[in-house]
Design an enzyme around this catalytic site. Structure first.
Site, PDB file in Angstrom:
ATOM      1  N   CYS A  81      -1.701   9.597   2.441  1.00  0.00           N
ATOM      2  CA  CYS A  81      -1.272   8.999   1.173  1.00  0.00           C
ATOM      3  C   CYS A  81      -2.260   9.242   0.036  1.00  0.00           C
ATOM      4  O   CYS A  81      -1.875   9.243  -1.136  1.00  0.00           O
ATOM      5  CB  CYS A  81      -1.015   7.510   1.342  1.00  0.00           C
ATOM      6  N   GLU A 124       0.870  -1.178   0.000  1.00  0.00           N
ATOM      7  CA  GLU A 124       0.000   0.000   0.000  1.00  0.00           C
ATOM      8  C   GLU A 124       0.903   1.223   0.000  1.00  0.00           C
ATOM      9  O   GLU A 124       1.441   1.612   1.036  1.00  0.00           O
ATOM     10  CB  GLU A 124      -0.923  -0.019   1.224  1.00  0.00           C
TER      11      GLU A 124
END
Length: 470
Positions: A250, A216
């Site tokens: 993110c 991720e």
């Protein structure tokens, strides 16, 4: 626990693998019990976590920590508890008529021992969210927390110690050397959240054991404002998305596309939105600090380089542009920076927002598609044709249309990246499957029609071939 060596880590994994071998398919009741234990202990430590995260950051909004981390985790546990029985059920698959009577199904088994590597920006969410799905799938788990969140780590370790035995869930901390050793352990699955650069190293380390990896990562997530979308509304959403955790997210928009005719008006609306949302941001408890001096200096370096190259930088609140003591940095717009600037090469990961003006949607698509594929993409547009066009022509891990960030909060949507922004998915059923072995089962009873196809091949087989040709 900060000075642990690889020998200790190997013993820890060995302990969990031995425990797993004694119960390789935990039943529904046990998995449910583990999730409930986590939920109960987490609630008791809610304030301790909020305080610890804020201390680690210098200042982190208590409301942001609750909304973006604690609430997300508790609601995920509730969702997993509600869904767990159906996730564990055998998944029926089609059986061709030529193989009947038989039945085909997928049987989801735990993979064994899972390693989870956690970044510093959301230390609660990004450790406990994958943990929830790993436990729901029936696994044992080792968690490596970031060395940049020492106070949060102590609370997290206490939570896991109270909720689980060490052979169920173990938590370790340490610097980059410990992280390297952790990524080299013989896990049955390794889950990493962090930068693309470190993700490459993690994947390389995991190959030594052929450990399956979920990455991720991040990258530069674009946001497109359609020419006719109301700028006041756009500015509010963007200010929230970029102000949350001071942009250290993110999936935060990394750069914005605004129609050339609307650029000036957009800047004005952003100034209004920021001052309304975060008045007196330097002393506003709702506005968070940049994590540490290194991150603060990196972001300031982007601004200095942009100014040196003649880029107009608009600080949305001139109250005080920077403050080294508090590390609070207001959202700053960088108008039409050239693509070779560092701020356009790196993931920003802070409250800086490059703004690019455009004339046509086609040029926007072309620009985005020349870059590595992003973790998220955002479109603010009420035009259905435009929505479909952009949805088809941009490849990203996820997307929000007329919203920001909130795709990550949808429990039934898979979350993950593509290419440089990651591989693999979690959340929802996809999260359960990520930490499971999808065993394909073909099951027959007493009568087996396949016996007709065994040698010696004769007239019966010739008839069968004609039947199959139809």
């Amino acid at each position: 626990m900060d000075n642990i060596d690889k020998t200790y880590l190997l013993k820890l994994v060995s302990l969990q693998k031995k425990a797993f071998s004694l119960d390789q398919y935990p039943d529904y009741a046990l998995r449910k019990d583990k999730l409930k234990r986590l939920y109960s202990v987490l609630l008791k430590h809610e304030q301790a976590l909020i305080d610890a995260v804020s201390d680690d950051f210098g200042h982190r909004s208590a409301n942001e920590t609750w909304l973006s981390e604690i609430f997300q985790v508790t609601s995920t546990i509730k969702y997993a508890l509600k869904s767990l029985r159906s996730w564990m059920a055998k998944e029926k698959r089609h059986t061709s008529i030529i193989f009947k009577p038989a039945k085909n199904y997928v049987y989801y088994q735990p993979v064994g021992v899972v390693g989870i590597m956690v970044p510093w920006n959301y230390p609660i969410l990004l450790s406990l969210s994958p943990l929830i799905y790993a436990l729901a799938a029936g696994n044992r788990v080792c968690i490596k927390l970031s060395e940049h969140t020492p106070k949060t780590n102590r609370v997290m370790m206490e939570i896991c110690k109270r909720a689980f035995n060490i052979d169920e869930v173990a938590v370790v901390t340490g610097d980059a050397t410990v992280a390297q050793s952790f990524s080299e352990l013989p896990f049955d699955h390794l889950f990493f959240t962090g930068s693309t650069a470190i993700g490459r190293k993690v994947m390389q380390a995991a190959t030594k054991n052929l450990t399956p990896v979920t990455l991720e990562l991040g990258g530069k997530s674009p946001l497109i404002i359609s020419q006719n979308f109301p700028l006041k509304k756009a500015a509010k959403m963007i200010t929230f998305a970029k102000g949350l955790n001071a942009g250290q997210t993110c999936i935060a928009p990394d750069y914005i596309f605004v129609h050339a005719q609307k650029l000036e008006a957009f800047v004005t609306e952003m100034e209004v939105a920021f001052k309304e949302m975060y008045p007196q941001y330097m002393t506003n408890d709702d506005y968070s600090s940049v994590m540490n001096e290194a991150q603060f200096n990196r972001l300031q370096g982007y601004i200095d380089e942009a100014k040196d190259q003649g880029v107009k930088v608009v600080v949305l609140d001139e109250l005080k542009a920077t403050n080294d003591h508090s590390r609070k940095m207001p959202i700053s717009l960088l108008l039409n920076p050239k693509s070779d600037l560092q701020v356009m090469q790196d993931e920003v990961f802070g409250p800086l927002l490059p703004v690019l003006s455009y004339q046509s949607i086609e040029e926007v698509i072309s620009y985005i598609n020349q870059k590595p594929r992003p973790l998220a993409a955002y479109l603010l547009s009420y035009d259905r044709t435009e929505q479909e066009y952009i949805n088809r022509n941009i490849i990203s891990g996820g997307m929000c249309i007329n919203d920001v960030l909130n795709h990550i909060a949808q429990h039934d949507l898979p979350f993950g990246g593509v290419g440089n922004s990651g591989m693999g998915r979690y959340h929802g059923f996809e999260g359960f499957k990520t930490f499971s072995n999808a065993k394909a089962i073909c099951q027959r009873g007493r009568f087996n029609s396949a016996l007709w196809l065994y040698p010696p091949y004769g007239q019966r087989f010739s008839w069968f071939r004609k039947f199959l040709k139809g």
